[in-house]
Enzyme design. Structure first.
Site, mmCIF file in Angstrom:
data_model
loop_
_atom_site.group_PDB
_atom_site.id
_atom_site.type_symbol
_atom_site.label_atom_id
_atom_site.label_comp_id
_atom_site.label_asym_id
_atom_site.label_seq_id
_atom_site.Cartn_x
_atom_site.Cartn_y
_atom_site.Cartn_z
ATOM 1 N N LYS A 247 0.812 -1.225 0.000
ATOM 2 C CA LYS A 247 0.000 0.000 0.000
ATOM 3 C C LYS A 247 0.843 1.272 0.000
ATOM 4 C CE LYS A 247 -4.004 -1.995 -0.069
ATOM 5 N NZ LYS A 247 -4.975 -1.834 -1.147
HETATM 6 C C1 LIG Z 1 -3.066 -7.576 3.433
HETATM 7 C C2 LIG Z 1 -3.631 -7.208 2.106
HETATM 8 N N1 LIG Z 1 -3.562 -8.097 1.118
HETATM 9 C C3 LIG Z 1 -4.071 -7.849 -0.100
HETATM 10 C C4 LIG Z 1 -4.716 -6.657 -0.380
HETATM 11 C C5 LIG Z 1 -5.328 -6.458 -1.732
HETATM 12 O O1 LIG Z 1 -4.689 -5.484 -2.522
HETATM 13 P P1 LIG Z 1 -5.541 -4.536 -3.466
HETATM 14 O O2 LIG Z 1 -6.304 -3.608 -2.591
HETATM 15 O O3 LIG Z 1 -4.521 -3.824 -4.283
HETATM 16 O O4 LIG Z 1 -6.460 -5.372 -4.286
HETATM 17 C C6 LIG Z 1 -4.800 -5.691 0.626
HETATM 18 C C7 LIG Z 1 -5.519 -4.443 0.395
HETATM 19 O O5 LIG Z 1 -6.521 -4.127 0.962
HETATM 20 C C8 LIG Z 1 -4.246 -5.968 1.897
HETATM 21 O O6 LIG Z 1 -4.299 -5.079 2.891
#
Ligand SMILES: Cc1ncc(COP(=O)(O)O)c(C=O)c1O
Length: 340
Positions: free
Chosen positions: A57
């Site tokens: 993020k």
């Molecule tokens: C721990 C975790 N894994 C995977 C994701 C998924 O990523 P994205 O939001 O880019 O789809 C997030 C995002 O919310 C996350 O916090």
């Protein structure tokens, strides 16, 4: 085998000692030797917990802040606000400190204690909201973020579910990094889908280089995404609470670009937790719950991979964020084994 290349914009900036923003991106790609043998194919893990906030993020928040400043939407003394399960919040809290902004976060109350305490440590204001309410409920963390961004002066709602800069961040950084780290020899890309930014941006870049690369989204039981992809139906009736953070959704985020994703695989809390724990023990690679989810999806569909394939899995965050959940034997026993 550890590849590190320095040929995208943020990577070149890594030598810039003047900003924490420059420390974002250019994460390692590592072959999971034990899992490659177990699965009869080549599994490479993109280690996003090498980012300063220990998750992917950081990439999107660095990019969203850059773009909001350029557009004049974020001004000195301003506040950034979003609804976040924790990792986006950590990136926002951390990078807002680095840049002198304030940060308000609405967080689902299923987020781990470590995540909530980390956000507070970095000076963010955390507003806890019930996870088990429908997204249009005024108490939901989505609605609370919107309401607060309307109330607070100088607020910028980063809106990770619908802000296209989220997808663009991965299109400009994660995609090119993976492509270069494997010298273009990627056959599959597998990532958990929450807001959709990771899979949509990375997947778009990879498909543009080679349209044969298969893009596989990982969804959770209790989420609406896989069914929507397959039928076009948004079926809220199939939702139910589950423990994994960042995998699946009860809404359809604008940043899930369904046309980029070839197929979804659904996984559950327990098997994903056990996969993450096994990966830590076998490989010394310590991922979060969603990292286990991605690995579980690969195991579930292992017939689709040939010995010569190079399957890239993206590990979104670090295991240290889950000490009181999936890395606690007592928690796994109580919350996962005892569930129907
Ligand atoms: C721990 C975790 N894994 C995977 C994701 C998924 O990523 P994205 O939001 O880019 O789809 C997030 C995002 O919310 C996350 O916090």
């Amino acid at each position: 085998m550890l590849h590190k290349l320095f040929d995208n914009k943020r990577s070149q900036n890594k030598s810039d000692k003047n900003s924490l923003m420059a420390a974002v991106g250019n994460t390692p790609l590592v072959r999971l030797n034990h899992h490659s043998e177990l699965l009869g194919t080549n599994i490479f893990a993109k280690l996003e917990f090498f980012n300063p906030g220990l998750s992917a993020k950081d990439r999107i928040i660095a990019h969203i802040i850059d773009k909001a400043e350029q557009a004049g939407k974020l001004k000195p003394g301003g506040t950034i606000i979003d609804a976040t399960s924790g990792n986006t919040g950590m990136a926002m809290a951390m990078l807002s400190r680095a840049k002198g902004y304030k940060c308000v976060l609405t967080v689902a109350d299923k987020a781990s204690k470590e995540k909530i305490n980390s956000l507070k440590s970095l000076g963010a204001e955390v507003v806890l909201c019930p996870a088990a309410v429908k997204p249009d409920d005024p108490r939901s963390y989505y609605q609370q973020a919107i309401q607060l961004s309307n109330e607070i002066e100088g607020a910028y709602y980063t809106n990770q579910n619908f802000n296209s800069d989220n997808v663009e961040a991965h299109y400009l950084s994660t995609g090119p990094e993976i492509w270069n780290q494997l010298d273009g020899k990627v056959t599959h890309f597998v990532a958990a889908v929450g807001t959709g930014g990771t899979i949509s941006g990375t997947g778009k870049f990879l498909k543009e280089q080679n349209s044969a690369i298969e893009i596989i989204g990982v969804d959770a039981y209790g989420s609406v995404l896989k069914k929507y992809h397959e039928t076009g139906v948004y079926d809220i009736s199939i939702t139910h609470p589950y423990k994994m953070e960042g995998v699946g959704k009860s809404i359809i985020p604008g940043n899930v670009k369904f046309e980029t994703i070839d197929r979804f695989v659904k996984v559950g809390d327990l098997k994903s937790a056990l996969r993450a724990r096994k990966m830590a023990q076998l490989e010394g690679i310590w991922g979060g719950h969603s990292s286990g989810a991605v690995l579980e999806a690969v195991f579930k569909t292992k017939e689709s991979f040939k010995p010569t394939d190079n399957v890239v899995i993206l590990l979104s965050d670090h295991g240290s964020k889950y000490l009181s959940t999936i890395y606690s034997d007592a928690w796994v026993e109580e919350k996962l084994y005892s569930r129907p």
